[in-house]
Scaffold this motif. Structure first.
Motif, PDB file in Angstrom:
ATOM      1  N   MET A   1      -2.487  -5.950   6.560  1.00  0.00           N
ATOM      2  CA  MET A   1      -1.832  -4.754   6.069  1.00  0.00           C
ATOM      3  C   MET A   1      -2.873  -3.892   5.340  1.00  0.00           C
ATOM      4  SD  MET A   1       1.691  -4.237   3.916  1.00  0.00           S
ATOM      5  CE  MET A   1       1.308  -5.012   2.372  1.00  0.00           C
ATOM      6  N   PRO A   2      -2.799  -2.564   5.497  1.00  0.00           N
ATOM      7  CA  PRO A   2      -3.740  -1.667   4.806  1.00  0.00           C
ATOM      8  C   PRO A   2      -3.612  -1.790   3.287  1.00  0.00           C
ATOM      9  CG  PRO A   2      -2.451  -0.488   6.473  1.00  0.00           C
ATOM     10  CD  PRO A   2      -1.866  -1.857   6.346  1.00  0.00           C
ATOM     11  N   ASN A   3      -4.635  -1.320   2.602  1.00  0.00           N
ATOM     12  CA  ASN A   3      -4.649  -1.369   1.136  1.00  0.00           C
ATOM     13  C   ASN A   3      -3.646  -0.395   0.532  1.00  0.00           C
ATOM     14  OD1 ASN A   3      -6.674  -3.275   1.051  1.00  0.00           O
ATOM     15  ND2 ASN A   3      -8.297  -1.751   0.935  1.00  0.00           N
ATOM     16  N   ILE A   4      -2.985  -0.863  -0.540  1.00  0.00           N
ATOM     17  CA  ILE A   4      -2.080  -0.019  -1.315  1.00  0.00           C
ATOM     18  C   ILE A   4      -2.925   1.057  -1.997  1.00  0.00           C
ATOM     19  CG2 ILE A   4      -0.397  -0.004  -3.198  1.00  0.00           C
ATOM     20  CD1 ILE A   4       0.495  -1.664  -0.770  1.00  0.00           C
ATOM     21  N   LEU A   5      -2.446   2.286  -2.002  1.00  0.00           N
ATOM     22  CA  LEU A   5      -3.247   3.405  -2.490  1.00  0.00           C
ATOM     23  C   LEU A   5      -3.028   3.742  -3.958  1.00  0.00           C
ATOM     24  CD1 LEU A   5      -2.871   5.643   0.662  1.00  0.00           C
ATOM     25  CD2 LEU A   5      -4.701   4.044   0.103  1.00  0.00           C
ATOM     26  N   ARG A  43       5.105   8.303  -0.310  1.00  0.00           N
ATOM     27  CA  ARG A  43       4.009   8.774  -1.160  1.00  0.00           C
ATOM     28  C   ARG A  43       3.008   9.556  -0.329  1.00  0.00           C
ATOM     29  NH1 ARG A  43       4.549   9.566  -5.870  1.00  0.00           N
ATOM     30  NH2 ARG A  43       2.703   8.603  -6.720  1.00  0.00           N
ATOM     31  N   GLN A  44       2.288  10.462  -0.969  1.00  0.00           N
ATOM     32  CA  GLN A  44       1.289  11.288  -0.305  1.00  0.00           C
ATOM     33  C   GLN A  44      -0.099  10.948  -0.823  1.00  0.00           C
ATOM     34  OE1 GLN A  44       2.978  15.039  -1.626  1.00  0.00           O
ATOM     35  NE2 GLN A  44       3.428  15.516   0.509  1.00  0.00           N
ATOM     36  N   LEU A  45      -1.081  11.194  -0.002  1.00  0.00           N
ATOM     37  CA  LEU A  45      -2.457  10.960  -0.439  1.00  0.00           C
ATOM     38  C   LEU A  45      -2.930  12.054  -1.390  1.00  0.00           C
ATOM     39  CD1 LEU A  45      -4.084   9.849   2.914  1.00  0.00           C
ATOM     40  CD2 LEU A  45      -3.503   8.421   0.967  1.00  0.00           C
ATOM     41  N   GLU A  46      -2.515  13.298  -1.129  1.00  0.00           N
ATOM     42  CA  GLU A  46      -3.009  14.420  -1.917  1.00  0.00           C
ATOM     43  C   GLU A  46      -2.407  14.470  -3.315  1.00  0.00           C
ATOM     44  OE1 GLU A  46      -0.720  15.628   0.920  1.00  0.00           O
ATOM     45  OE2 GLU A  46      -2.224  14.454   1.954  1.00  0.00           O
ATOM     46  N   ASP A  47      -1.171  14.020  -3.451  1.00  0.00           N
ATOM     47  CA  ASP A  47      -0.478  14.187  -4.728  1.00  0.00           C
ATOM     48  C   ASP A  47       0.246  12.900  -5.105  1.00  0.00           C
ATOM     49  OD1 ASP A  47       0.859  15.074  -6.973  1.00  0.00           O
ATOM     50  OD2 ASP A  47       2.381  16.158  -5.841  1.00  0.00           O
ATOM     51  N   ASN A  48      -0.421  12.071  -5.874  1.00  0.00           N
ATOM     52  CA  ASN A  48       0.211  10.824  -6.305  1.00  0.00           C
ATOM     53  C   ASN A  48       0.810  10.983  -7.698  1.00  0.00           C
ATOM     54  OD1 ASN A  48      -0.374   9.621  -3.939  1.00  0.00           O
ATOM     55  ND2 ASN A  48      -1.947   8.261  -4.711  1.00  0.00           N
ATOM     56  N   SER A  49       1.436  12.116  -7.916  1.00  0.00           N
ATOM     57  CA  SER A  49       2.095  12.400  -9.180  1.00  0.00           C
ATOM     58  C   SER A  49       3.335  11.523  -9.331  1.00  0.00           C
ATOM     59  CB  SER A  49       2.498  13.879  -9.183  1.00  0.00           C
ATOM     60  OG  SER A  49       3.508  14.118 -10.116  1.00  0.00           O
ATOM     61  N   MET A  68      10.949   1.954   9.752  1.00  0.00           N
ATOM     62  CA  MET A  68       9.898   2.429   8.846  1.00  0.00           C
ATOM     63  C   MET A  68       8.832   1.386   8.572  1.00  0.00           C
ATOM     64  SD  MET A  68      11.514   4.630   5.757  1.00  0.00           S
ATOM     65  CE  MET A  68      11.447   6.391   5.905  1.00  0.00           C
ATOM     66  N   LEU A  69       9.258   0.136   8.419  1.00  0.00           N
ATOM     67  CA  LEU A  69       8.339  -0.939   8.017  1.00  0.00           C
ATOM     68  C   LEU A  69       8.461  -2.110   8.986  1.00  0.00           C
ATOM     69  CD1 LEU A  69       9.333  -1.020   4.237  1.00  0.00           C
ATOM     70  CD2 LEU A  69       7.397   0.188   5.222  1.00  0.00           C
ATOM     71  N   SER A  70       7.613  -2.129   9.987  1.00  0.00           N
ATOM     72  CA  SER A  70       7.748  -3.159  11.012  1.00  0.00           C
ATOM     73  C   SER A  70       7.451  -4.562  10.473  1.00  0.00           C
ATOM     74  CB  SER A  70       6.842  -2.857  12.202  1.00  0.00           C
ATOM     75  OG  SER A  70       5.502  -2.774  11.781  1.00  0.00           O
ATOM     76  N   ASP A  71       6.680  -4.663   9.401  1.00  0.00           N
ATOM     77  CA  ASP A  71       6.286  -5.983   8.887  1.00  0.00           C
ATOM     78  C   ASP A  71       7.043  -6.401   7.624  1.00  0.00           C
ATOM     79  OD1 ASP A  71       5.159  -4.122   7.202  1.00  0.00           O
ATOM     80  OD2 ASP A  71       3.223  -5.114   7.074  1.00  0.00           O
ATOM     81  N   TRP A  72       8.195  -5.786   7.346  1.00  0.00           N
ATOM     82  CA  TRP A  72       8.887  -6.057   6.082  1.00  0.00           C
ATOM     83  C   TRP A  72       9.368  -7.499   5.956  1.00  0.00           C
ATOM     84  CZ3 TRP A  72      14.227  -7.112   5.573  1.00  0.00           C
ATOM     85  CH2 TRP A  72      14.971  -6.990   6.744  1.00  0.00           C
ATOM     86  N   CYS A  92      13.126  -0.949  -4.612  1.00  0.00           N
ATOM     87  CA  CYS A  92      12.482   0.252  -4.082  1.00  0.00           C
ATOM     88  C   CYS A  92      11.139  -0.123  -3.485  1.00  0.00           C
ATOM     89  CB  CYS A  92      12.360   1.355  -5.122  1.00  0.00           C
ATOM     90  SG  CYS A  92      11.118   1.111  -6.357  1.00  0.00           S
ATOM     91  N   THR A  93      10.740   0.620  -2.477  1.00  0.00           N
ATOM     92  CA  THR A  93       9.523   0.336  -1.726  1.00  0.00           C
ATOM     93  C   THR A  93       8.671   1.594  -1.643  1.00  0.00           C
ATOM     94  OG1 THR A  93      10.679  -1.320  -0.400  1.00  0.00           O
ATOM     95  CG2 THR A  93       8.639  -0.429   0.522  1.00  0.00           C
ATOM     96  N   PHE A  94       7.428   1.480  -2.057  1.00  0.00           N
ATOM     97  CA  PHE A  94       6.474   2.573  -1.922  1.00  0.00           C
ATOM     98  C   PHE A  94       5.895   2.495  -0.512  1.00  0.00           C
ATOM     99  CE2 PHE A  94       6.826   1.961  -6.389  1.00  0.00           C
ATOM    100  CZ  PHE A  94       6.535   3.185  -6.975  1.00  0.00           C
ATOM    101  N   LEU A  95       5.886   3.612   0.202  1.00  0.00           N
ATOM    102  CA  LEU A  95       5.330   3.666   1.549  1.00  0.00           C
ATOM    103  C   LEU A  95       4.273   4.763   1.591  1.00  0.00           C
ATOM    104  CD1 LEU A  95       5.308   2.817   4.547  1.00  0.00           C
ATOM    105  CD2 LEU A  95       7.182   4.431   4.920  1.00  0.00           C
ATOM    106  N   TYR A  96       3.081   4.401   2.058  1.00  0.00           N
ATOM    107  CA  TYR A  96       1.939   5.304   2.077  1.00  0.00           C
ATOM    108  C   TYR A  96       1.600   5.731   3.505  1.00  0.00           C
ATOM    109  CZ  TYR A  96       1.573   3.677  -2.669  1.00  0.00           C
ATOM    110  OH  TYR A  96       1.863   3.378  -3.972  1.00  0.00           O
ATOM    111  N   PRO A  97       0.904   6.872   3.653  1.00  0.00           N
ATOM    112  CA  PRO A  97       0.569   7.371   4.993  1.00  0.00           C
ATOM    113  C   PRO A  97      -0.240   6.386   5.849  1.00  0.00           C
ATOM    114  CG  PRO A  97       0.158   9.069   3.355  1.00  0.00           C
ATOM    115  CD  PRO A  97       0.491   7.804   2.614  1.00  0.00           C
ATOM    116  N   ASN A  98      -0.977   5.485   5.215  1.00  0.00           N
ATOM    117  CA  ASN A  98      -1.766   4.514   5.982  1.00  0.00           C
ATOM    118  C   ASN A  98      -0.939   3.297   6.409  1.00  0.00           C
ATOM    119  OD1 ASN A  98      -1.493   3.113   3.574  1.00  0.00           O
ATOM    120  ND2 ASN A  98      -3.686   2.742   3.281  1.00  0.00           N
ATOM    121  N   GLY A  99       0.367   3.296   6.116  1.00  0.00           N
ATOM    122  CA  GLY A  99       1.242   2.190   6.511  1.00  0.00           C
ATOM    123  C   GLY A  99       1.379   1.108   5.453  1.00  0.00           C
ATOM    124  N   ALA A 100       0.585   1.187   4.391  1.00  0.00           N
ATOM    125  CA  ALA A 100       0.688   0.209   3.301  1.00  0.00           C
ATOM    126  C   ALA A 100       2.024   0.397   2.590  1.00  0.00           C
ATOM    127  CB  ALA A 100      -0.461   0.396   2.314  1.00  0.00           C
TER     128      ALA A 100
END
Length: 112
Positions: A1-5, A43-49, A68-72, A92-100
């Protein structure tokens, strides 16, 4: 799985800043679907507010999580959803553009 951002501390700050909205989305999603699930925070890469917009909250019942999450099921998310009580808590689940993704289980906040 990709790294959490984001760090866990950043994610918890987002949960704290949006706890009432997350609980509202969870309640409405559970009521509409009749199924346990998770509130996915997009979540977005540009704005992690910590301030989220309405489009960033999505409820996914267990039967639709694969969309949304094939590996859940490999992670702890399936276990969390099965064990939680939607009357008093939220997943709740944080989902990032890289799939993490990363999930949290917490008690519902009391409205002020």
């Amino acid at each position: 799985m990709p790294n959490i951002l984001e760090t866990p501390e950043q994610q918890i700050a987002v949960i704290e800043a949006n706890a009432l909205k997350i609980a509202e989305v969870a309640d409405r999603g559970h009521e509409d679907s009749g199924e346990k699930g998770t509130v996915v925070l997009l979540r977005q890469l540009e704005d992690n507010s910590p301030n989220l917009e309405d489009w960033q909250f999505k409820y996914r019942p267990m039967s639709r999580l694969d969309d949304m999450l094939s590996d859940w099921k490999q992670g702890k998310l399936q276990e969390m959803i099965i064990r939680y009580n939607p009357e008093v808590s939220v997943v709740c689940t944080f989902l990032y553009p890289n799939g993490a993704h990363s999930s949290y289980h917490f008690g519902k906040p009391e409205p002020e």
